[in-house]
Design an enzyme around this catalytic site. Structure first.
Site, short mmCIF file in Angstrom:
data_model
loop_
_atom_site.label_atom_id
_atom_site.label_comp_id
_atom_site.label_asym_id
_atom_site.label_seq_id
_atom_site.Cartn_x
_atom_site.Cartn_y
_atom_site.Cartn_z
N GLU A 74 -5.55 -48.94 -30.80
CA GLU A 74 -4.41 -49.69 -29.91
C GLU A 74 -4.59 -48.96 -28.63
O GLU A 74 -4.53 -49.48 -27.80
CB GLU A 74 -3.01 -48.15 -30.72
CG GLU A 74 -2.98 -49.30 -31.65
CD GLU A 74 -3.57 -47.82 -33.01
OE1 GLU A 74 -5.15 -47.75 -32.58
OE2 GLU A 74 -2.84 -47.66 -33.30
N ARG A 229 -33.85 -44.79 -41.50
CA ARG A 229 -34.92 -44.78 -40.72
C ARG A 229 -35.43 -46.66 -40.21
O ARG A 229 -36.04 -46.68 -39.19
CB ARG A 229 -36.29 -43.71 -40.85
CG ARG A 229 -36.58 -42.91 -41.27
CD ARG A 229 -37.53 -41.77 -41.77
NE ARG A 229 -37.97 -42.61 -43.31
CZ ARG A 229 -37.44 -41.89 -44.23
NH1 ARG A 229 -36.29 -41.20 -43.98
NH2 ARG A 229 -37.77 -42.47 -45.70
C1 AOF Z 1 -4.27 -44.48 -34.70
N1 AOF Z 1 -5.36 -45.77 -34.15
O1 AOF Z 1 -7.32 -45.57 -34.46
C2 AOF Z 1 -6.35 -43.90 -35.07
C3 AOF Z 1 -5.40 -43.10 -36.02
O2 AOF Z 1 -7.16 -36.46 -33.68
P1 AOF Z 1 -6.45 -38.31 -33.09
O3 AOF Z 1 -5.75 -38.20 -31.82
O4 AOF Z 1 -7.81 -38.70 -32.94
O5 AOF Z 1 -6.28 -38.20 -34.51
C4 AOF Z 1 -5.87 -38.77 -35.78
C5 AOF Z 1 -5.24 -38.66 -36.78
O6 AOF Z 1 -4.82 -40.06 -35.86
C6 AOF Z 1 -5.48 -39.83 -38.00
O7 AOF Z 1 -5.79 -38.35 -38.51
C7 AOF Z 1 -4.84 -40.44 -38.18
O8 AOF Z 1 -3.21 -39.93 -39.03
C8 AOF Z 1 -4.39 -41.58 -37.40
N2 AOF Z 1 -5.69 -41.96 -36.68
N3 AOF Z 1 -4.15 -43.61 -36.13
O9 AOF Z 1 -3.27 -45.45 -33.99
C9 AOF Z 1 -6.44 -45.35 -33.77
N4 AOF Z 1 -7.87 -43.13 -35.52
ZN ZN Z 2 -3.25 -43.06 -32.34
#
Ligand code: AOF
Ligand code: ZN
Length: 391
Positions: A74, A229
């Site tokens: 986002e 590979r």
């Molecule tokens: C989202 N959008 O693209 C992702 C989310 O350590 P951080 O800041 O990367 O947070 C990781 C946590 O955020 C992960 O465990 C999951 O709950 C959420 N991931 N959330 O809104 C994203 N990758």
């Molecule tokens: Zn997030």
């Protein structure tokens, strides 16, 4: 590779969309899913997420999550949209986070951008989020529509969902077999059973996984390298189950350990063998032996998942596949079928004794998909116990 309906999807399924959804919204969600797929193989332990920003029906921002520690989908989509996000719609495969992790909360970025409407595929079951993102947006007056293409959005993140539900990784058993189900001939030959297209597909499969695992029997028989590979992609962590540290120092796995991570799981206390491997850059994890004198699989898999290895491709052989099926640790099977009939009374099949004598005790595989891969066939499906159910 598409995974249709999965039991874990049903377990955790939310209600359908919170209001009738237009086909245009579904089309945008499909595009967000395609973006999210670009993170397959690299986001762990984070989920795969894709997001788009729309203004007056036009896409003004796109983002996906590439790697833990890097911006969320986002945040990237909003950054690309800049001032054009004001008054617009954000479409995301996953509920935006509301907590400070390695990166700042996406909800803050959304509220700061002036987005009016948010369309979501699924909630984030991470206890740090789980409804808080949706709640914070609604409390601030943003319209939130949930559950758009919910099943497809869940399928994107089966490893993440299984880990949050059970603490275990999502495990795929892969085997190449003859038409009569054998993994090797009576003389023990197995290399070269899959055609060129099948081998390439296997490399693609590896590139989408966090880790790939084999038993010591496969190492001694085939001397595999287990790297990617033949296609572009990242090498997964390579893991060998090796109770007595028999992995040869001259094997292709050990020889490449300085370049591509290799982990050996053992119950051996032999310091000399351990040190020789560690000197070559191999990580060695020692466990207390299980009832059969081998590496206890559940504790190993729990530790792997805790270290962020959420998806594991198991490339055999029969001993390892059988142990994982018996312990209910396998979620999915991927079988390459070669147009060969090997016969023989000693040519091994890809499973051994599963402790199930009757037909009605057979393990069942759901949502089978099949396709032609060069001269071979490829069959995949999820076990009815997938996601930790029925275990
Ligand atoms: C989202 N959008 O693209 C992702 C989310 O350590 P951080 O800041 O990367 O947070 C990781 C946590 O955020 C992960 O465990 C999951 O709950 C959420 N991931 N959330 O809104 C994203 N990758
Ligand atoms: Zn997030």
């Amino acid at each position: 590779m598409s995974i249709r309906v999965s039991p874990i999807g049903k377990d955790l399924a939310e209600k359908g969309p919170s209001r009738p959804v237009s086909t245009a919204e579904e089309r945008v969600m499909r595009a967000a899913i395609r973006l999210a797929r670009r993170g397959i193989g690299t986001t762990h332990p984070n989920p795969r997420v894709g997001a788009l920003v729309l203004r007056d029906g036009e896409v003004v921002g796109r983002g996906f999550h590439a790697r833990a520690g890097e911006p969320h989908a986002e945040a990237r989509a909003l950054e690309e949209a800049g001032g054009r996000a004001r008054g617009g719609t954000l479409v995301s495969t996953l509920e935006p986070c509301a907590h400070q992790g390695r990166t700042p909360p996406c909800v803050d970025a959304i509220l700061g951008s002036g987005i009016r409407r948010v369309v979501l595929g699924m909630r984030d079951p991470n206890p740090l989020v789980d409804g808080r993102g949706v709640g914070a947006l609604r409390a601030a007056g943003v319209e939130v529509i949930e559950g758009v293409l919910n099943a497809s959005c869940r399928d994107l993140n089966l490893p993440y969902l299984k880990f949050l539900a059970t603490g275990l990784p999502w495990v795929t058993l892969k085997s190449m077999v003859s038409l009569d189900g054998r993994v090797a001939s009576e003389s023990g030959d197995s290399r070269g059973m899959g055609g060129a297209a099948e081998v390439k597909l296997c490399h693609r499969l590896r590139a989408g996984q966090d880790a790939v695992l084999v038993g010591i029997g496969t190492v001694l028989a085939d001397d595999p390298e287990l790297t990617v590979r033949l296609v572009r992609g990242r090498n997964p962590l390579r893991i060998v189950l090796d109770s007595h540290l028999r992995v040869p120092p001259g094997s292709r796995l050990v020889q490449s350990a300085a370049r591509v991570p290799l982990l050996v799981a053992t119950v051996s206390e032999d310091r000399c063998l351990t040190d020789a491997l560690v000197r070559r850059g191999v990580r060695v994890w020692r466990f207390e032996r299980d009832a059969t004198g081998r590496v206890p699989l559940r504790p190993l898999f729990k530790r792997l998942a805790e270290e962020g290895e959420l998806s594991i491709l198991v490339e055999g052989g029969p001993t390892v596949h059988t142990a994982l099926l018996r312990e209910g640790l396998a979620d999915r099977v991927a079988i390459g079928l070669a147009p060969l009939i090997l016969g023989g009374t000693k040519a091994p099949t890809w499973t051994r004794d599963l402790g199930r004598a009757r037909l009605d005790e057979a393990l069942e595989v759901d949502s089978l998909v099949m396709r032609r891969v060069g001269r071979d066939l490829w069959i995949e499906g999820s076990l009815r116990t997938a996601g930790g159910r029925g275990v």
